[in-house]
Design a protein around this motif. Structure first.
Motif, PDB file in Angstrom:
ATOM      1  N   VAL A   1       0.747  -1.050   0.079  1.00 12.22           N
ATOM      2  CA  VAL A   1       0.054   0.004  -0.101  1.00 12.22           C
ATOM      3  C   VAL A   1       0.969   1.178  -0.082  1.00 12.22           C
ATOM      4  O   VAL A   1       0.361   2.288  -0.793  1.00 12.22           O
ATOM      5  N   TRP A   2       2.025   1.220   0.740  1.00 13.50           N
ATOM      6  CA  TRP A   2       2.725   2.541   0.937  1.00 13.50           C
ATOM      7  C   TRP A   2       3.470   2.793  -0.616  1.00 13.50           C
ATOM      8  O   TRP A   2       3.516   3.783  -0.880  1.00 13.50           O
ATOM      9  N   LEU A   3       3.992   1.560  -0.819  1.00 12.21           N
ATOM     10  CA  LEU A   3       4.643   1.602  -2.337  1.00 12.21           C
ATOM     11  C   LEU A   3       3.754   2.200  -3.489  1.00 12.21           C
ATOM     12  O   LEU A   3       4.209   2.904  -4.307  1.00 12.21           O
TER      13      LEU A   3
ATOM     14  N   VAL B   1       3.211   5.913  -3.029  1.00 14.30           N
ATOM     15  CA  VAL B   1       4.590   6.638  -3.290  1.00 14.30           C
ATOM     16  C   VAL B   1       4.556   6.875  -5.123  1.00 14.30           C
ATOM     17  O   VAL B   1       4.986   8.010  -5.537  1.00 14.30           O
ATOM     18  N   ALA B   2       4.138   5.640  -5.453  1.00  8.49           N
ATOM     19  CA  ALA B   2       4.143   5.760  -7.072  1.00  8.49           C
ATOM     20  C   ALA B   2       3.028   6.578  -7.433  1.00  8.49           C
ATOM     21  O   ALA B   2       3.302   7.089  -8.371  1.00  8.49           O
ATOM     22  N   TYR B   3       1.951   6.483  -6.697  1.00 10.59           N
ATOM     23  CA  TYR B   3       0.922   7.787  -7.087  1.00 10.59           C
ATOM     24  C   TYR B   3       1.512   9.158  -7.126  1.00 10.59           C
ATOM     25  O   TYR B   3       1.246   9.911  -7.862  1.00 10.59           O
ATOM     26  N   LEU B   4       2.168   9.530  -6.051  1.00 11.85           N
ATOM     27  CA  LEU B   4       2.785  10.745  -5.721  1.00 11.85           C
ATOM     28  C   LEU B   4       3.707  10.948  -7.026  1.00 11.85           C
ATOM     29  O   LEU B   4       4.008  12.149  -7.375  1.00 11.85           O
ATOM     30  N   LEU B   5       4.325  10.299  -7.603  1.00  7.92           N
ATOM     31  CA  LEU B   5       5.340  10.295  -8.525  1.00  7.92           C
ATOM     32  C   LEU B   5       4.519  10.662  -9.999  1.00  7.92           C
ATOM     33  O   LEU B   5       5.029  11.302 -10.647  1.00  7.92           O
ATOM     34  N   CYS B   6       3.492   9.745 -10.073  1.00  7.43           N
ATOM     35  CA  CYS B   6       2.929   9.688 -11.462  1.00  7.43           C
ATOM     36  C   CYS B   6       1.518  10.473 -11.628  1.00  7.43           C
ATOM     37  O   CYS B   6       0.852  10.843 -12.852  1.00  7.43           O
TER      38      CYS B   6
ATOM     39  N   ARG C   1      -1.129   3.703 -13.722  1.00  6.50           N
ATOM     40  CA  ARG C   1       0.382   3.695 -14.070  1.00  6.50           C
ATOM     41  C   ARG C   1       1.158   3.410 -12.675  1.00  6.50           C
ATOM     42  O   ARG C   1       2.262   2.812 -12.597  1.00  6.50           O
ATOM     43  N   ALA C   2       0.697   3.890 -11.467  1.00  5.05           N
ATOM     44  CA  ALA C   2       1.090   3.563 -10.201  1.00  5.05           C
ATOM     45  C   ALA C   2       1.400   1.991  -9.924  1.00  5.05           C
ATOM     46  O   ALA C   2       2.345   1.656  -9.464  1.00  5.05           O
ATOM     47  N   ASP C   3       0.187   1.300  -9.994  1.00  9.26           N
ATOM     48  CA  ASP C   3       0.120  -0.060  -9.970  1.00  9.26           C
ATOM     49  C   ASP C   3       1.314  -0.715 -10.878  1.00  9.26           C
ATOM     50  O   ASP C   3       1.911  -1.594 -10.448  1.00  9.26           O
ATOM     51  N   ASP C   4       1.559  -0.292 -12.027  1.00  6.36           N
ATOM     52  CA  ASP C   4       2.565  -0.613 -13.168  1.00  6.36           C
ATOM     53  C   ASP C   4       3.693  -0.551 -12.639  1.00  6.36           C
ATOM     54  O   ASP C   4       4.780  -1.316 -12.669  1.00  6.36           O
ATOM     55  N   LEU C   5       4.006   0.740 -12.212  1.00 11.56           N
ATOM     56  CA  LEU C   5       5.350   0.972 -11.510  1.00 11.56           C
ATOM     57  C   LEU C   5       5.739   0.216 -10.362  1.00 11.56           C
ATOM     58  O   LEU C   5       6.836  -0.292 -10.171  1.00 11.56           O
TER      59      LEU C   5
ATOM     60  N   LEU D   1      11.740   2.063  -6.752  1.00  6.56           N
ATOM     61  CA  LEU D   1      10.583   2.708  -7.410  1.00  6.56           C
ATOM     62  C   LEU D   1      10.689   3.942  -8.153  1.00  6.56           C
ATOM     63  O   LEU D   1      10.375   4.035  -9.155  1.00  6.56           O
ATOM     64  N   VAL D   2      11.617   5.026  -7.380  1.00  4.86           N
ATOM     65  CA  VAL D   2      11.872   6.094  -8.199  1.00  4.86           C
ATOM     66  C   VAL D   2      12.661   5.946  -9.310  1.00  4.86           C
ATOM     67  O   VAL D   2      12.565   6.408 -10.438  1.00  4.86           O
TER      68      VAL D   2
END
Length: 78
Positions: A19-21, A24-29, A34-38, A67-68
């Motif tokens: 959930v945390w990852l 973080v992915a959503y905050l990036l993109c 896309r966050a799920d794919d990342l 992740l980043v």
């Protein structure tokens, strides 16, 4: 009780941080799909390098860095 196997240790880590990852992915993109794919790509990379990641002093930091870097690599090719 026996020591957890590499796969069990990895699975427990990912289950506790998924959930945390994703956040973080959503905050990036700024896109949940896309966050799920990342996250999926990052988890795959993390599994590949779990031997090194499991010895890291800060596993969360290691996972976040993967992740980043995955996000940045995707940005360069887009």
């Amino acid at each position: 009780m026996a020591e957890p196997t590499r796969d069990e240790e990895f699975t427990a880590f990912v289950a506790s941080r998924a959930v945390w990852l994703r956040k973080v992915a959503y905050l990036l993109c700024a896109d949940w799909h896309r966050a799920d794919d990342l996250v999926q790509e990052s988890i795959t990379k993390l599994y590949t390098h779990w031997g090194r990641a499991s010895r890291a002093e800060n596993r969360d930091g290691y996972a976040r860095t993967v992740l980043v870097n995955t996000f940045l690599a995707e940005q360069r090719t887009a």
